[in-house]
Design a protein around this motif. Sequence first.
Motif: not given
Length: 196
Positions: A74-94
């Motif tokens: 979300v931009t400072d103008a409150q406009r939604i412009v896309g997505t991203t994510r964390f994935y393949d999360i391994d909490t052991d290593v981490p």
Amino acid sequence: MSAIQPVVLSGWGVSLQPLSLAHVDGLVEATADGDIWRLNVTSAPAPGAPSVTAYIEHALQGQSQGTMLPFVVVTDAQRIVGTTRFYDIDTDVPNLAIGYTWYAASVQRTHVNTACKRLLLGHAFDTLNCAAVYFHTSHLNLASRAAIARLGAKMDGVIRHHKRHKDGSLRDTWSYSIVSDEWPEIKADLEKKLAR
């Protein structure tokens, strides 16, 4: 590291907020801004509530399983412009990977991607104490490969015939990483770019 919890990450004109079904309409608009969803090498869904809803539901399923943490951009103008994510999360290593990233055409080649990567990498290394962060992309996605290299990530190798593109063709996955020892220099470089 225990299970990663949803969090808001903000700075440099963007806010990464936990993805939810409340973001369907905004993401429908973002997918209609340009033709990124048509590209065989991106995860962007087709414009329209059904495809965007399915995309979000898949991400939230990964979150409930502890393997993903998806964000809406979300931009400072409150406009939604896309997505991203964390994935393949391994909490052991981490460790974890950053990906499933796509942006509306109007914010591509702006500060948005650099800001998002600074926020995500900062959370991964400075808060979650990750040993490494990975990036994976198609051998055909030359723009993504160049962007990952510009971050300062090192190429680890190519996983041949690893996945399939949207059209069913086989994808060789180019794998990159940043390790914790490299983060301070990369962090300083990203902040220098964002200050320009």
